[in-house]
Design a protein around this motif. Structure first.
Motif, short mmCIF file in Angstrom:
data_model
loop_
_atom_site.label_atom_id
_atom_site.label_comp_id
_atom_site.label_asym_id
_atom_site.label_seq_id
_atom_site.Cartn_x
_atom_site.Cartn_y
_atom_site.Cartn_z
N VAL A 1 -5.96 5.46 -6.33
CA VAL A 1 -5.00 4.62 -7.05
C VAL A 1 -5.66 4.20 -8.37
CG1 VAL A 1 -3.55 2.56 -6.97
CG2 VAL A 1 -4.15 3.74 -4.85
N VAL A 2 -4.98 4.41 -9.49
CA VAL A 2 -5.53 4.00 -10.78
C VAL A 2 -5.69 2.48 -10.76
CG1 VAL A 2 -5.19 3.91 -13.28
CG2 VAL A 2 -4.50 5.94 -11.99
N PRO A 3 -6.91 1.96 -10.98
CA PRO A 3 -7.12 0.53 -10.85
C PRO A 3 -6.77 -0.24 -12.12
CG PRO A 3 -9.19 1.59 -11.36
CD PRO A 3 -8.16 2.70 -11.26
N LEU A 4 -6.43 -1.51 -11.94
CA LEU A 4 -6.40 -2.46 -13.04
C LEU A 4 -7.59 -3.39 -12.88
CD1 LEU A 4 -5.22 -3.79 -15.52
CD2 LEU A 4 -3.66 -5.07 -14.05
N SER A 5 -7.65 -4.07 -11.73
CA SER A 5 -8.78 -4.93 -11.42
C SER A 5 -9.20 -4.65 -9.98
CB SER A 5 -8.39 -6.41 -11.56
OG SER A 5 -9.37 -7.25 -10.99
N THR A 6 -10.39 -4.10 -9.80
CA THR A 6 -10.83 -3.73 -8.46
C THR A 6 -11.02 -4.96 -7.57
OG1 THR A 6 -13.10 -3.66 -9.33
CG2 THR A 6 -11.92 -1.56 -9.16
N SER A 7 -11.18 -6.13 -8.16
CA SER A 7 -11.32 -7.35 -7.37
C SER A 7 -9.98 -7.90 -6.89
CB SER A 7 -12.02 -8.44 -8.19
OG SER A 7 -13.35 -8.10 -8.49
N LEU A 8 -8.91 -7.60 -7.62
CA LEU A 8 -7.63 -8.27 -7.38
C LEU A 8 -6.50 -7.34 -6.93
CD1 LEU A 8 -7.67 -10.56 -10.56
CD2 LEU A 8 -8.35 -11.20 -8.24
N ASP A 9 -6.60 -6.04 -7.18
CA ASP A 9 -5.50 -5.12 -6.89
C ASP A 9 -5.15 -5.13 -5.40
OD1 ASP A 9 -5.61 -4.34 -9.54
OD2 ASP A 9 -6.65 -2.45 -9.15
N SER A 10 -3.86 -5.25 -5.12
CA SER A 10 -3.33 -5.19 -3.76
C SER A 10 -2.18 -4.19 -3.73
CB SER A 10 -2.82 -6.56 -3.31
OG SER A 10 -3.80 -7.56 -3.47
N ILE A 11 -1.93 -3.63 -2.56
CA ILE A 11 -0.91 -2.59 -2.41
C ILE A 11 0.06 -3.00 -1.31
CG2 ILE A 11 -0.50 -0.19 -1.75
CD1 ILE A 11 -3.45 0.31 -2.80
N GLY A 12 1.36 -3.00 -1.65
CA GLY A 12 2.32 -3.43 -0.66
C GLY A 12 3.73 -2.99 -0.99
N PRO A 13 4.71 -3.41 -0.18
CA PRO A 13 6.10 -2.95 -0.29
C PRO A 13 7.03 -3.90 -1.03
CG PRO A 13 5.77 -3.97 1.83
CD PRO A 13 4.46 -4.11 1.10
N ILE A 14 8.09 -3.31 -1.57
CA ILE A 14 9.27 -4.03 -2.04
C ILE A 14 10.44 -3.45 -1.26
CG2 ILE A 14 10.80 -4.49 -3.99
CD1 ILE A 14 8.41 -4.15 -5.84
N ALA A 15 11.23 -4.33 -0.64
CA ALA A 15 12.28 -3.83 0.25
C ALA A 15 13.38 -4.89 0.39
CB ALA A 15 11.69 -3.47 1.61
N ALA A 16 14.26 -4.67 1.37
CA ALA A 16 15.42 -5.53 1.54
C ALA A 16 15.16 -6.74 2.41
CB ALA A 16 16.57 -4.71 2.15
N SER A 17 14.07 -6.75 3.18
CA SER A 17 13.87 -7.84 4.13
C SER A 17 12.40 -8.01 4.47
CB SER A 17 14.65 -7.58 5.42
OG SER A 17 14.05 -6.52 6.16
N VAL A 18 12.09 -9.14 5.10
CA VAL A 18 10.72 -9.37 5.56
C VAL A 18 10.33 -8.35 6.62
CG1 VAL A 18 9.21 -11.00 6.75
CG2 VAL A 18 10.80 -11.83 5.01
N THR A 19 11.26 -8.04 7.52
CA THR A 19 10.95 -7.06 8.56
C THR A 19 10.64 -5.69 7.95
OG1 THR A 19 12.30 -8.22 10.18
CG2 THR A 19 11.82 -5.91 10.63
N CYS A 20 11.38 -5.29 6.93
CA CYS A 20 11.07 -4.04 6.23
C CYS A 20 9.64 -4.06 5.71
CB CYS A 20 12.01 -3.83 5.05
SG CYS A 20 13.73 -3.52 5.46
N CYS A 21 9.26 -5.17 5.10
CA CYS A 21 7.91 -5.28 4.54
C CYS A 21 6.86 -5.22 5.65
CB CYS A 21 7.77 -6.57 3.74
SG CYS A 21 8.67 -6.57 2.18
#
Length: 454
Positions: A205-225
């Motif tokens: 993954v191309v980094p911006l800040s190796t200390s802060l970068d996180s990876i996660g979802p955008i979706a329709a609901s909490v359960t989706c996430c």
């Protein structure tokens, strides 16, 4: 805005009411619609690959062995993730001639192993360095809330959010260094989850800040996430809503910084959400978090982001700096002025700051606050006015950044009424409290939905 959830799509697939091939073709049709936002929401689409993944999913399901709730579900990924055989552009033209990826990033591998159908890679703020979502190279997808005016989708995961609101994917994968998942989720009326950074691999993954970068979802609901987070993190554990009923849930609202500068729409929606949660039985208390007032000073010279971005970009900037978005280039170049001593001091300051904040929030199940204090700004006034751009950028990043600096985890959940501009409610906690925050978020989401129904 009523959108399909991962569970509803999976149920239709299980009941043979649809197929992954049909879902994927519909998503591709929307991406390619010349009247839609697909050309600005996506940087690359590989229809042949998508249809092959869909065919494999349909065959697996026909054999009675679906691999996960994601099997056959169209998913988009931000243009930061390596996809084998394709060049990762990171929303920039500076990487146009970089070598294609030799293998999928672990995030992409896990999605495909779970049966997800990758519809394409989505547009973003160049190199993920903005909370607004404007991109001068590939265009800026318009927020579905107000296409007539033309409002920002939020960034940096701009195309990710629009791909979901416009049915080009059921869910999207983004990154979050200072709010880049939660901001577009909030401004577009979606749910977004920023996990504890270390839980999901950032390899490939191309980094911006190796200390802060996180990876996660955008979706329709909490359960989706929660479903997607289980796949990305490798934990595989479903969210358990029964663990945190809304009655008695201890929710702390920080008074410091994060409640200032709210526009009327956000203030009204946030106040209404607090009332609904209290009425449902949650214990909602305001607390002082003076540490939040320290963050702007820590970031004044660029902080971890500028230092770590400069480390990755310095050679590329020397060779192709003129091809960068000037606003991005300027922010990265701030890292050039930081010494090793500055950087080490910031790391030490952060560790001490985290310890102080964690001690203050320990008695509570979650922090809650407005994800972003304003609704989505109009695009046009920000294009040629640097002062207006950076003022808006700083404002939308302000609240989410607190949780990145905390090394914490957070959800953004819609808390507006159907006829209002989208507003997000942030539900946040300390590092490695991800499952607890997802469970609390599900309880909050349910309570807010019930209050809308009256």
């Amino acid at each position: 805005m009523s959108l399909p959830t991962i569970r509803s799509v999976a149920a239709e697939l299980d009941a043979a009411l649809t197929t992954s091939d049909a879902l994927t073709r519909k998503a591709l049709e929307k991406i390619n619609d010349p009247q839609g936002e697909g050309a600005r929401a996506f940087i690359r689409v590989n229809a042949q690959r998508s249809l092959k993944l869909a065919a494999a999913s349909d065959a697996t399901r026909a054999a009675g062995h679906p691999r996960s709730p994601l099997d056959g579900v169209p998913i988009s990924v931000k243009d930061l993730f390596d996809v084998e055989g394709e060049t990762t552009f990171a929303g920039s033209i500076a990487l146009k001639h970089a070598r294609p990826a030799s293998q999928d990033s672990p995030v992409v591998r896990r999605l495909i192993a779970a049966g997800a159908v990758i519809t394409g890679t989505t547009n973003m703020s160049e190199f993920a360095f903005s909370g607004i979502g404007i991109n001068p190279h590939y265009g800026t997808p318009k927020n579905a809330y107000d296409r007539t005016t033309g409002r920002v989708p939020g960034g940096s995961s701009s195309g990710a959010a629009v791909s979901v609101t416009d049915g080009m994917a059921v869910a999207a994968i983004g990154t979050d260094t200072g709010g880049s998942i939660r901001i577009p989720a909030a401004l577009c009326g979606l749910t977004g989850f920023k996990p504890t950074a270390r839980r999901v691999s950032a390899e490939g993954v191309v980094p911006l800040s190796t200390s802060l970068d996180s990876i996660g979802p955008i979706a329709a609901s909490v359960t989706c996430c929660a479903i997607i987070d289980a796949v990305l993190s490798g934990e595989g554990a479903p969210v358990a809503p029964e663990l945190l009923p809304i009655k008695g849930l201890r929710l702390a609202v920080p008074r410091t910084i994060v409640l200032s500068d709210m526009d009327k729409t956000v203030s009204t929606a946030f106040s209404r959400a607090l009332s609904a949660l209290s009425a449902a039985g949650a214990t909602v208390v305001e607390i002082d978090l003076p540490e939040f007032a320290e963050v702007a000073g820590i970031y004044a010279r660029g902080g971890l982001v500028a230092a770590e971005a400069w480390t990755w970009h310095r050679s590329l900037l020397e060779e192709l700096g003129d091809s960068y978005d000037p606003r991005v280039r300027m922010r990265i170049l701030r890292g050039r002025e930081l010494s090793a001593a500055d950087y080490i001091e910031t790391l030490q300051t952060r560790r001490q700051w985290i310890a102080r904040v964690e001690a203050q929030i320990k008695p509570y199940d979650a922090l809650i606050m407005p994800t972003v204090p304003i609704i989505a700004p109009e695009i046009a006034p920000l294009l040629g006015d640097d002062e207006a751009f950076f003022r808006a950028n700083g404002l939308v990043l302000r609240n989410p950044t607190m949780i990145n600096f905390l090394d914490g985890c957070a959800l953004s959940i819609p808390c507006h009424q159907p006829d209002e501009a989208p507003v997000g409610l942030m539900v946040a906690g300390a590092a490695m409290q991800d499952r607890k925050i997802l469970a609390a978020g599900l309880a909050i989401e349910t309570a807010l939905a019930a209050s809308r129904r009256g």
